[in-house]
Scaffold this active site. Structure first.
Site, short mmCIF file in Angstrom:
data_model
loop_
_atom_site.label_atom_id
_atom_site.label_comp_id
_atom_site.label_asym_id
_atom_site.label_seq_id
_atom_site.Cartn_x
_atom_site.Cartn_y
_atom_site.Cartn_z
N LYS A 71 0.81 -1.22 0.00
CA LYS A 71 0.00 0.00 0.00
C LYS A 71 0.85 1.27 0.00
O LYS A 71 0.49 2.26 -0.64
CB LYS A 71 -0.96 0.00 1.19
N TYR A 221 -10.46 -10.42 8.84
CA TYR A 221 -11.61 -11.28 8.61
C TYR A 221 -11.23 -12.76 8.57
O TYR A 221 -12.11 -13.62 8.54
CB TYR A 221 -12.33 -10.89 7.31
#
Length: 281
Positions: A71, A221
């Site tokens: 990122k 998650y």
């Protein structure tokens, strides 16, 4: 539809590790629902490898999702940054425009804000953020957009959190950012706690420190539930899950890639089904 012909376009998610990513499940579900002849695959790209991967793309490619550790690596590689990507100092979305321009965007910010507001409408003024990487910076900025004005950033090594602290302090709301270490003993008070750290780092002492925080945002998650998520569920606190964040930011990516609205509920259900299948695998 933006990005050229709607047929046969290629998209994907890059990172390392990447095998666990649910992004292909979500985006493919959207394409199937909308009848788009698009592809979306996962590609393992380690730190330092993004530039060479981008150099090998042709004009069939439309968009890329980026995860760890790419990122921040993407920031100097693009032709143009959106305001929110520039503010975050991180890119989770790459758009390959028809003229060859490479645009870096960040859907983690609006995705995180949408995920929080889907679960709670309570006013939020203070936050504890666990971890100091790119996701912590993006979610922290999203919280500042929602009204948070004090952030306690807890990290393993305070000397390595400088980039994230600088990003959070650059928000127009003049957020008060304080740094501390993860594994201290004092209890922490805030309106929301955000975890961006691995499940293995969520030790009992840390969970005890944030046990009184009424809203829990677990950015992971998989695995699910993490120790923090399980503690939130057991105590009846508001829980914003990693799937919430993933679905909202992915829906925004879909809209950027295709130029059309995303079937949010279809994407969420596909993600839930995939995670359930993993848990029974």
């Amino acid at each position: 539809m933006s990005g050229g012909s709607p047929a046969g376009r290629r998209c994907g998610v890059l990172g390392d590790p990447i095998a666990h990513s649910l992004s292909p499940v979500l985006h493919r579900a959207a394409y199937a629902e909308l009848g788009l002849d698009w592809s979306y695959d996962a590609h393992r790209v380690p730190s330092g490898g993004l530039g060479s991967f981008l150099a090998g793309l042709d004009d069939t490619w439309r968009g890329l999702s980026l995860t760890m550790p790419l990122k921040r690596e993407a920031v100097p590689l693009v032709d143009r940054l959106t305001d929110r990507a520039r503010c975050a100092g991180a890119v989770n979305t790459l758009l390959l425009e028809p003229g060859g321009e490479l645009v870096g965007d960040n859907t983690d910010l609006p995705g995180a804000a949408a995920a929080v507001r889907e679960r709670t409408s309570d006013p939020l003024a203070s936050a504890v953020v666990l971890g100091g990487g790119a996701t912590a910076a993006s979610v922290g900025l999203a919280l500042a957009d929602l009204g948070v004005r004090t952030i306690d950033l807890l990290v393993r090594d305070v000397t390595r959190a400088g980039d994230t602290v600088e990003v959070l302090r650059s928000h127009a709301a003049d957020v008060d950012v304080r740094t501390g270490v993860l594994h201290a003993s004092e209890a922490l008070a805030a309106d929301i706690v955000v975890s961006t750290i691995p499940a293995a780092a969520q030790v009992p002492g840390l969970l005890h420190r944030v046990a009184g925080v009424p809203v829990v945002f677990e950015a992971l998650y998989d695995p699910w539930p993490t120790p923090l998520a399980a503690a939130a569920l057991a105590s009846g606190r508001v829980l914003v899950g990693g799937l919430d964040l993933l679905v909202h930011q992915a829906a925004l990516q879909h809209e950027l890639f295709t130029g059309g609205p995303a079937p949010l509920d279809v994407m969420r259900e596909a993600g839930r089904a995939a995670l359930e299948a993993r848990s029974h695998g």
